[in-house]
Design a protein around this motif. Structure first.
Motif, mmCIF file in Angstrom:
data_model
loop_
_atom_site.group_PDB
_atom_site.id
_atom_site.type_symbol
_atom_site.label_atom_id
_atom_site.label_comp_id
_atom_site.label_asym_id
_atom_site.label_seq_id
_atom_site.Cartn_x
_atom_site.Cartn_y
_atom_site.Cartn_z
ATOM 1 N N GLU A 261 0.831 -1.202 0.000
ATOM 2 C CA GLU A 261 0.000 0.000 0.000
ATOM 3 C C GLU A 261 0.868 1.256 0.000
ATOM 4 O O GLU A 261 1.920 1.289 0.631
ATOM 5 N N CYS A 262 0.396 2.283 -0.687
ATOM 6 C CA CYS A 262 1.080 3.577 -0.658
ATOM 7 C C CYS A 262 0.522 4.359 0.526
ATOM 8 O O CYS A 262 -0.686 4.567 0.622
ATOM 9 N N ILE A 263 1.400 4.780 1.414
ATOM 10 C CA ILE A 263 1.009 5.502 2.624
ATOM 11 C C ILE A 263 1.657 6.883 2.606
ATOM 12 O O ILE A 263 2.832 7.008 2.264
ATOM 13 N N TYR A 264 0.895 7.911 2.963
ATOM 14 C CA TYR A 264 1.524 9.231 3.047
ATOM 15 C C TYR A 264 1.584 9.704 4.501
ATOM 16 O O TYR A 264 0.725 9.378 5.321
ATOM 17 N N HIS A 265 2.629 10.457 4.791
ATOM 18 C CA HIS A 265 2.895 10.928 6.144
ATOM 19 C C HIS A 265 3.082 12.440 6.123
ATOM 20 O O HIS A 265 3.991 12.952 5.465
ATOM 21 N N GLN A 266 2.243 13.158 6.841
ATOM 22 C CA GLN A 266 2.420 14.585 6.992
ATOM 23 C C GLN A 266 3.482 14.846 8.062
ATOM 24 O O GLN A 266 3.773 13.972 8.882
ATOM 25 N N TRP B 239 5.640 8.897 12.542
ATOM 26 C CA TRP B 239 6.637 8.129 11.783
ATOM 27 C C TRP B 239 7.386 8.978 10.767
ATOM 28 O O TRP B 239 8.256 8.478 10.068
ATOM 29 N N TYR B 240 7.038 10.248 10.695
ATOM 30 C CA TYR B 240 7.569 11.107 9.636
ATOM 31 C C TYR B 240 9.099 11.076 9.551
ATOM 32 O O TYR B 240 9.672 10.863 8.480
ATOM 33 N N THR B 241 9.762 11.296 10.657
ATOM 34 C CA THR B 241 11.233 11.369 10.636
ATOM 35 C C THR B 241 11.875 10.019 10.361
ATOM 36 O O THR B 241 13.046 9.949 9.961
ATOM 37 N N GLN B 242 11.132 8.940 10.568
ATOM 38 C CA GLN B 242 11.687 7.600 10.353
ATOM 39 C C GLN B 242 11.595 7.154 8.889
ATOM 40 O O GLN B 242 12.217 6.155 8.507
ATOM 41 N N ILE B 243 10.808 7.869 8.093
ATOM 42 C CA ILE B 243 10.685 7.525 6.676
ATOM 43 C C ILE B 243 11.887 8.094 5.927
ATOM 44 O O ILE B 243 12.055 9.306 5.827
ATOM 45 N N LYS B 244 12.756 7.236 5.442
ATOM 46 C CA LYS B 244 13.936 7.666 4.700
ATOM 47 C C LYS B 244 13.602 7.729 3.215
ATOM 48 O O LYS B 244 13.162 6.738 2.630
ATOM 49 N N ALA C 22 -4.712 11.422 -4.799
ATOM 50 C CA ALA C 22 -4.923 11.227 -6.240
ATOM 51 C C ALA C 22 -3.973 10.180 -6.789
ATOM 52 O O ALA C 22 -4.276 9.500 -7.775
ATOM 53 N N ALA C 23 -2.806 10.022 -6.138
ATOM 54 C CA ALA C 23 -1.828 9.027 -6.561
ATOM 55 C C ALA C 23 -2.129 7.649 -5.993
ATOM 56 O O ALA C 23 -1.382 6.688 -6.206
ATOM 57 N N GLY C 24 -3.241 7.538 -5.239
ATOM 58 C CA GLY C 24 -3.667 6.245 -4.694
ATOM 59 C C GLY C 24 -3.129 5.951 -3.316
ATOM 60 O O GLY C 24 -3.195 4.806 -2.856
ATOM 61 N N CYS C 25 -2.613 6.966 -2.635
ATOM 62 C CA CYS C 25 -2.071 6.758 -1.283
ATOM 63 C C CYS C 25 -3.113 7.066 -0.215
ATOM 64 O O CYS C 25 -4.019 7.862 -0.438
ATOM 65 N N ARG C 26 -2.962 6.459 0.934
ATOM 66 C CA ARG C 26 -3.819 6.773 2.081
ATOM 67 C C ARG C 26 -2.968 7.292 3.228
ATOM 68 O O ARG C 26 -1.761 7.017 3.301
ATOM 69 N N GLU C 27 -3.599 8.028 4.109
ATOM 70 C CA GLU C 27 -2.852 8.591 5.247
ATOM 71 C C GLU C 27 -2.524 7.510 6.258
ATOM 72 O O GLU C 27 -3.297 6.557 6.451
ATOM 73 N N THR C 28 -1.347 7.615 6.870
ATOM 74 C CA THR C 28 -0.971 6.654 7.899
ATOM 75 C C THR C 28 -1.998 6.665 9.027
ATOM 76 O O THR C 28 -2.579 7.706 9.362
ATOM 77 N N LYS C 29 -2.244 5.512 9.630
ATOM 78 C CA LYS C 29 -3.266 5.405 10.679
ATOM 79 C C LYS C 29 -2.749 5.835 12.041
ATOM 80 O O LYS C 29 -3.512 5.917 12.994
ATOM 81 N N ARG C 30 -1.439 6.084 12.108
ATOM 82 C CA ARG C 30 -0.917 6.537 13.410
ATOM 83 C C ARG C 30 0.329 7.374 13.218
ATOM 84 O O ARG C 30 0.845 7.459 12.124
#
Length: 246
Positions: A205-210, A215-220, A238-246
């Motif tokens: 799954e494509c996940i996006y992080h604001q 987890w933002y700083t852990q995403i390299k 629009a790119a098919g991603c969903r927001e992280t659940k936590r």
């Protein structure tokens, strides 16, 4: 029984005739939020500008000095600057697979797709239309926008490989493919306002992080890992991603 069925069928047919078709739908008007060189939002309606194809926000091109530059961001920003404060009138044509309204849009009385193609910020999308072929040719002749150096057609860039054709006004330099096949979604955000991180989890799954995500700083951000930067929540979804659940 047969008579009742025929009457019901006739009423159903009339109800369908009473519904407006997409071609007859009301125009979409107002000021627009520009998401990319060929997509905007007016009110709650996401619009894909029809007949053209502009570079993705994280697409790279080469300039006249064979230096890489973020042409996708440039296309977005030039469209935003050119249309700032102007009223849009968009004529709906279809709905694409992402649920966006495909439309031809006038901005201040000007065909904005025509302007984008002539300014070199988009190509005529000949798979669906030849309306802007002449404008693309004019941009190529003037070495405008993307045509100043070397680039990959937006539709090819989305499925790019080592054999993908390179376009441009000049002969591509040695090693051009290495640059043009990459994206701006490296370790550093391509623009100060493009700080949303997208990654692919173990389930595919494509996940996006604001930036506020735990987890933002852990995403390299590594191109090889399929990560990419987004400039808005709307763009990420629009790119098919969903927001992280936590």
């Amino acid at each position: 029984m047969l008579r009742k069925f025929l009457i019901a069928l006739s009423l159903l047919s009339l109800s369908w005739l009473a519904l407006p078709s997409l071609a007859e739908a009301a125009d979409i008007t107002g000021t627009a939020k520009v998401r990319s060189g060929d997509s905007v939002v007016i009110g709650n309606t996401r619009i894909r500008l029809g007949g053209i194809d502009a570079p993705a926000v994280d697409q790279l091109c080469l300039n006249t000095k064979s230096e890489r530059w973020t042409c996708g961001i440039a296309a977005r920003d030039e469209l935003a600057k050119y249309t700032e404060g102007k009223s849009w009138v968009c004529h709906a044509r279809a709905i694409d697979r992402r649920g966006r309204t495909v439309a031809r849009c006038d901005v201040g009385g000007e065909d904005i797709q025509k302007w984008l193609a002539r300014a070199g910020w988009a190509l005529s999308y000949t798979r669906v239309s030849h309306d802007y072929d002449a404008d693309e040719a004019a941009a190529r002749e003037a070495k405008a926008g993307m045509w100043q150096g070397a680039f990959i057609a937006p539709w090819d860039w989305r499925v790019r490989n080592k054999k993908t054709t390179i376009l441009g006004a000049t002969k591509p330099p040695e090693g051009a493919h290495a640059v043009l096949l990459a994206s701006a979604s490296g370790p550093v955000a391509p623009s100060p306002d493009c700080t949303i991180k997208g990654n692919v989890n173990t389930a595919g799954e494509c996940i996006y992080h604001q930036p506020t995500s735990r987890w933002y700083t852990q995403i390299k951000m590594k191109i090889s890992k399929g990560t990419r930067w987004f400039c808005s929540v709307e763009e990420a979804e629009a790119a098919g991603c969903r927001e992280t659940k936590r």
